[in-house]
Design an enzyme around this catalytic site. Sequence first.
Site, PDB file in Angstrom:
ATOM      1  N   ALA A   8       0.829  -1.209   0.000  1.00  0.00           N
ATOM      2  CA  ALA A   8       0.000   0.000   0.000  1.00  0.00           C
ATOM      3  C   ALA A   8       0.862   1.257   0.000  1.00  0.00           C
ATOM      4  CB  ALA A   8      -0.938  -0.009   1.213  1.00  0.00           C
ATOM      5  N   ALA A  10       2.816   3.962  -3.008  1.00  0.00           N
ATOM      6  CA  ALA A  10       2.300   4.989  -3.920  1.00  0.00           C
ATOM      7  C   ALA A  10       1.222   4.427  -4.851  1.00  0.00           C
ATOM      8  CB  ALA A  10       3.455   5.584  -4.721  1.00  0.00           C
ATOM      9  N   ILE A  11       1.575   3.467  -5.695  1.00  0.00           N
ATOM     10  CA  ILE A  11       0.606   2.938  -6.654  1.00  0.00           C
ATOM     11  C   ILE A  11      -0.432   2.058  -5.961  1.00  0.00           C
ATOM     12  CG2 ILE A  11       0.304   1.470  -8.685  1.00  0.00           C
ATOM     13  CD1 ILE A  11       1.463   4.250  -9.256  1.00  0.00           C
ATOM     14  N   LYS A 199       6.234   0.068 -22.589  1.00  0.00           N
ATOM     15  CA  LYS A 199       6.481   0.969 -21.456  1.00  0.00           C
ATOM     16  C   LYS A 199       7.917   0.832 -20.979  1.00  0.00           C
ATOM     17  CE  LYS A 199       5.232   2.328 -16.808  1.00  0.00           C
ATOM     18  NZ  LYS A 199       4.452   2.070 -15.567  1.00  0.00           N
ATOM     19  N   ASN A 203      11.139   3.708 -20.526  1.00  0.00           N
ATOM     20  CA  ASN A 203      11.735   4.199 -19.271  1.00  0.00           C
ATOM     21  C   ASN A 203      12.992   3.456 -18.834  1.00  0.00           C
ATOM     22  OD1 ASN A 203      10.966   1.827 -17.943  1.00  0.00           O
ATOM     23  ND2 ASN A 203       9.173   2.743 -16.987  1.00  0.00           N
ATOM     24  N   ASN A 207      15.227   6.089 -16.413  1.00  0.00           N
ATOM     25  CA  ASN A 207      15.140   5.684 -15.014  1.00  0.00           C
ATOM     26  C   ASN A 207      16.518   5.491 -14.372  1.00  0.00           C
ATOM     27  OD1 ASN A 207      13.608   4.933 -12.715  1.00  0.00           O
ATOM     28  ND2 ASN A 207      12.141   3.885 -14.006  1.00  0.00           N
ATOM     29  N   SER A 268      11.048   6.683 -10.920  1.00  0.00           N
ATOM     30  CA  SER A 268      10.919   5.888  -9.689  1.00  0.00           C
ATOM     31  C   SER A 268      12.272   5.485  -9.112  1.00  0.00           C
ATOM     32  CB  SER A 268      10.078   4.638  -9.965  1.00  0.00           C
ATOM     33  OG  SER A 268      10.688   3.823 -10.956  1.00  0.00           O
ATOM     34  N   GLU A 280      14.996  -1.050  -8.442  1.00  0.00           N
ATOM     35  CA  GLU A 280      14.375  -2.102  -9.254  1.00  0.00           C
ATOM     36  C   GLU A 280      15.169  -2.320 -10.547  1.00  0.00           C
ATOM     37  OE1 GLU A 280       9.744  -2.152  -8.631  1.00  0.00           O
ATOM     38  OE2 GLU A 280      10.357  -0.123  -9.147  1.00  0.00           O
TER      39      GLU A 280
END
Length: 321
Positions: A8, A10-11, A199, A203, A207, A268, A280
């Site tokens: 739970a 940001a996204i 996508k 990025n 990133n 991110s 990540e």
Amino acid sequence: MKVCIIGAGAIGGFIGTRLALAGRAEVSAIARGATLQALREQGWRLRSSGSLFQHPARAAERAEELGPQDLVVIAVKAPALAAVAASIAPLLGAQTVVLPAMNGVPWWFAENGPPLESVDPGGRIAAAIELRRVVGCVVHASAASAEPGLVEHGMGQGLIIGEPAGGMSERVEAIAALLAHAGFEVSRSAHVRGDIWYKLWGNMTINPISALTGATGDRVLADPLLREFCTRAMLEASAIGARIGCPIDSTPEDRHRVTAKLGALRPSMLQDVAAGRPIELDAIVGVVHELGLRVGVPTPAVNLLFGLTRLFGQVRGLYPN
């Protein structure tokens, strides 16, 4: 519908709050530490367009406390996914659907081949979360967690969902309807693997370069040398996409123009470095390196980016040695 959000932040908080406010689902969360406490004491909280939205939340630390769900949304950072997979079983009933709302290439992405070691070492995630349960998802939204349990929505509210094997299905329609009712702009995709790769293609360079340099996306693209380097890495990823059934129709320069319109974007990975969180890297860059080796596409630019960012993360304790 019983929906559980794992992660739970940001996204996950964005999706969970919207669903809880919409009232068509019984929404719960798996969380830990300060986020768990905040959810229990203050509920779901989302600040968007200058307004604060709140709704009571049912939050637990262990999946056993919640039991089987109809839909499980996984919204953790990729380095945390193996631990999630090891503990998810109590949430999975006979027909439970798992929707990974995560960055990068997911564990289930490889088609007709062994698991991708960069995102699923040893295939442990795939063993814990069967492919038949998965509905693919691509998130086109920016959000940040200002403090535990509080989500700040930046821009976008797009979600692309689809069956990993392609085509349409009743369960995709049901999930799309639920998310659309909660205010998301939902696209039903007949080729969600291609959407995921597109996508990533957009990025996978900005990133890590932002993480390495501390620069926002606009400054990265404003440097002609970095812009040209991004182009070379993206051409390598395009060649891989053509080999794995995910062709890219756009040119890198087309994508650069789209990214430039986002202005001083803080990707991110840059946010994770600033907060001292694990990066990540494997799901965003390492997996491209691995797929290049698998399908025989040379990736010198991607390899350099992966090596530099990997060492950067190891030195700072943000990536495993």
